[in-house]
Scaffold this motif. Structure first.
Motif, mmCIF file in Angstrom:
data_model
loop_
_atom_site.group_PDB
_atom_site.id
_atom_site.type_symbol
_atom_site.label_atom_id
_atom_site.label_comp_id
_atom_site.label_asym_id
_atom_site.label_seq_id
_atom_site.Cartn_x
_atom_site.Cartn_y
_atom_site.Cartn_z
ATOM 1 N N PHE A 65 0.804 -1.226 0.000
ATOM 2 C CA PHE A 65 0.000 0.000 0.000
ATOM 3 C C PHE A 65 0.833 1.271 0.000
ATOM 4 O O PHE A 65 0.308 2.340 -0.236
ATOM 5 N N HIS A 66 2.103 1.182 0.322
ATOM 6 C CA HIS A 66 2.928 2.381 0.276
ATOM 7 C C HIS A 66 4.177 2.111 -0.551
ATOM 8 O O HIS A 66 4.511 0.974 -0.844
ATOM 9 N N THR A 67 4.861 3.178 -0.947
ATOM 10 C CA THR A 67 5.947 3.051 -1.919
ATOM 11 C C THR A 67 7.108 2.203 -1.412
ATOM 12 O O THR A 67 7.782 1.554 -2.204
ATOM 13 N N ASN A 68 7.360 2.178 -0.121
ATOM 14 C CA ASN A 68 8.483 1.401 0.417
ATOM 15 C C ASN A 68 8.050 0.068 1.018
ATOM 16 O O ASN A 68 8.788 -0.527 1.792
ATOM 17 N N ALA A 69 6.869 -0.403 0.665
ATOM 18 C CA ALA A 69 6.336 -1.622 1.274
ATOM 19 C C ALA A 69 7.253 -2.825 1.031
ATOM 20 O O ALA A 69 7.547 -3.581 1.955
ATOM 21 N N ASN A 70 7.718 -2.991 -0.191
ATOM 22 C CA ASN A 70 8.580 -4.135 -0.486
ATOM 23 C C ASN A 70 9.923 -4.024 0.239
ATOM 24 O O ASN A 70 10.462 -5.015 0.724
ATOM 25 N N GLU A 74 11.316 -6.594 3.056
ATOM 26 C CA GLU A 74 12.655 -7.195 2.958
ATOM 27 C C GLU A 74 13.474 -6.955 4.221
ATOM 28 O O GLU A 74 14.205 -7.834 4.677
ATOM 29 N N ARG A 75 13.369 -5.771 4.789
ATOM 30 C CA ARG A 75 14.084 -5.477 6.043
ATOM 31 C C ARG A 75 13.586 -6.382 7.172
ATOM 32 O O ARG A 75 14.364 -6.868 7.978
ATOM 33 N N MET A 76 12.286 -6.602 7.220
ATOM 34 C CA MET A 76 11.728 -7.500 8.237
ATOM 35 C C MET A 76 12.237 -8.923 8.033
ATOM 36 O O MET A 76 12.600 -9.600 8.996
ATOM 37 N N LYS A 187 8.506 2.605 10.879
ATOM 38 C CA LYS A 187 8.064 2.699 9.488
ATOM 39 C C LYS A 187 7.304 1.459 9.045
ATOM 40 O O LYS A 187 6.749 1.427 7.963
ATOM 41 N N TRP A 188 7.301 0.414 9.876
ATOM 42 C CA TRP A 188 6.694 -0.868 9.485
ATOM 43 C C TRP A 188 5.218 -0.900 9.830
ATOM 44 O O TRP A 188 4.786 -1.563 10.757
ATOM 45 N N TRP A 189 4.444 -0.177 9.088
ATOM 46 C CA TRP A 189 3.000 -0.208 9.247
ATOM 47 C C TRP A 189 2.368 0.023 7.895
ATOM 48 O O TRP A 189 2.992 0.511 6.963
ATOM 49 N N ASP A 190 1.120 -0.364 7.779
ATOM 50 C CA ASP A 190 0.436 -0.277 6.500
ATOM 51 C C ASP A 190 -0.467 0.929 6.472
ATOM 52 O O ASP A 190 -1.241 1.205 7.304
#
Length: 190
Positions: A65-70, A74-76, A187-190
């Protein structure tokens, strides 16, 4: 009173069914992890954290849903991999691939019925390990010199240097887990 009920239904009440279904799905999803959970070891804390990050990475990565989602997903996943390496003590054990030791028990001469554990180095290739990680080799030598009173041998003992290198690399793994989370978790939220 009527307005309170109407507002509750408008904002919360009409979602009760969805909340119930989602709760049951969560119970089913988390059941195997919680079933294996114990309170005596840090390893179980890592299990819960890794599982949560796996679920969240999948959710955020699939929805995108956001530009940095992928990137966030990957960081997770990277943190999950590091957690597995930390749990397996991968870096502490890696130096053992560069040597083989023979172990046996010897009866104690002064205490009948007791034994001492003896070991002997069959072969070693620690120099290859040292060349592979030159920065950690230097750090291990310095660590041994700085803490000489703690050790029975000095920095010329290759096995000791390799063990300290493994410890330092393992500590780096653990530090990296929490550094990444410290930098990115908000930053890890949708």
């Amino acid at each position: 009173m009527y307005n309170k009920v109407r507002l509750w239904w408008k904002y919360n009440g009409r979602y009760l069914y969805k909340d119930f279904v989602n709760g049951v799905k969560n119970l089913w999803k988390w059941f195997p992890t919680i079933w294996k959970q114990r309170d005596w070891d840090h390893d179980f804390i890592y299990n819960i954290l890794a599982k949560k990050l796996e679920f969240q990475a999948k959710y955020i990565g699939e929805r995108s849903f956001h530009t940095n989602a992928n990137h966030d997903a990957e960081r997770m996943r990277l943190v999950v991999k590091l957690i597995k390496l930390e749990q397996d003590e991968f870096y502490n054990m890696e130096y053992m691939e560069y040597a083989e030791n023979k172990h046996w028990f010897e009866p104690c001469e002064d205490k009948p019925g007791y034994s001492t554990w003896e070991s002997e180095n069959v072969w070693e290739r620690y120099d290859e390990y040292f060349v592979k990680y030159p920065l950690y080799y230097k750090r291990a030598i310095q660590y041994i010199k700085d803490n000489q009173t703690r050790f029975t041998s000095d920095h010329t003992d290759k096995q000791l240097v390799a063990m300290i290198m493994g410890d330092l690399r393992q500590k780096k793994c653990k530090d990296l887990i929490f550094k990444i989370m410290d930098q990115d978790i908000n930053k890890w939220w949708d």
